[in-house]
Write an enzyme that holds these catalytic residues in place. Structure first.
Site, mmCIF file in Angstrom:
data_model
loop_
_atom_site.group_PDB
_atom_site.id
_atom_site.type_symbol
_atom_site.label_atom_id
_atom_site.label_comp_id
_atom_site.label_asym_id
_atom_site.label_seq_id
_atom_site.Cartn_x
_atom_site.Cartn_y
_atom_site.Cartn_z
ATOM 1 N N LYS A 1 40.171 -6.984 58.655
ATOM 2 C CA LYS A 1 40.659 -6.289 57.468
ATOM 3 C C LYS A 1 39.824 -6.679 56.256
ATOM 4 C CE LYS A 1 44.040 -4.704 59.959
ATOM 5 N NZ LYS A 1 44.036 -3.296 60.416
ATOM 6 N N SER B 1 41.400 1.434 62.217
ATOM 7 C CA SER B 1 41.954 1.147 60.895
ATOM 8 C C SER B 1 40.919 0.707 59.865
ATOM 9 C CB SER B 1 43.046 0.079 60.993
ATOM 10 O OG SER B 1 42.490 -1.200 61.189
#
Length: 215
Positions: free
Chosen positions: A111, A68
């Site tokens: 992230k 991701s």
């Protein structure tokens, strides 16, 4: 979904040697098992006294798991997380952080910070718009420096509290992030990603992007 795995230290001690003077006529004295145990405990205590404070308060290593954060972070890359600077320097938009998954303390995610405390984040038509004191009419972010891929089609509206951050993965179509589980709070953040140790051809200090913001 990209996650990171905490590393456990594998300690290896070198064999000890001693050099002494005096008569060479005395037979060598065999070390007892108890002496070996005592020396091992001494080394273990000293190593723990050095390593544990560093791990608890300064830095911590992690491995990347998942896709991701591609194309900026890949599976099995070895990262060093700075745990001390967030106490003195607030996180900035575009920085990459490691945090505990809000629904469990046993899972770590990596992230990018998109929304800062007190801001309103709107994701619409594959664009991220930030509303804050400086930009009450909205500021559309230019994410091309780190995100060349197609963005999410989802409609998201999130207003952040004073201790919350909105985080997204760089590979939006496969990322499990604040679009799905909401904001991340200060106390869930482990630290900022500052160094990549592996693979060898990608070793280096990691900095936030040169963030361009479009009106």
């Amino acid at each position: 979904m990209d996650s990171v795995s905490n590393l456990k230290e594998n300690e290896q001690q070198e064999p000890a040697v001693s050099v002494g003077g005096g008569s060479t006529n005395q037979p060598p004295q065999a070390n007892s098992p108890l002496s070996y145990v005592t020396e091992f405990l001494k080394i273990f205590i000293v190593a723990a006294a050095i390593i544990l404070p560093i791990r608890l308060f300064l830095i911590q290593p992690f491995y990347v798991k998942g896709a991701s954060m591609e194309p900026n972070f890949f599976e099995n890359e070895y990262l060093i997380i700075d745990k001390i600077s967030p106490h003195f320097k607030p996180f900035e938009r575009g920085e990459v952080i490691v945090f505990r998954y809000p629904k469990t303390d046993h899972r770590f995610l990596i992230k990018r910070v998109i929304g800062l405390p007190g801001e309103k984040v709107v994701i619409k038509n594959q664009a991220v718009t930030i509303f804050n004191v400086g930009h009450p009419n909205g500021l559309q972010l230019d994410e091309t420096p780190y995100n060349p891929r197609e963005l999410s089609e989802r409609l998201v509206v999130e207003t952040l509290a004073k201790d919350e951050y909105f985080v997204l993965g760089d590979n939006r179509p496969v990322s499990f992030d604040s679009e799905r589980f909401g904001a991340v709070t200060d106390d869930q953040i482990v630290g900022r990603v500052v160094f990549r140790g592996l693979p060898i051809n990608r070793i280096g200090i990691l900095k936030g992007p040169s963030y361009r913001e479009n009106q």
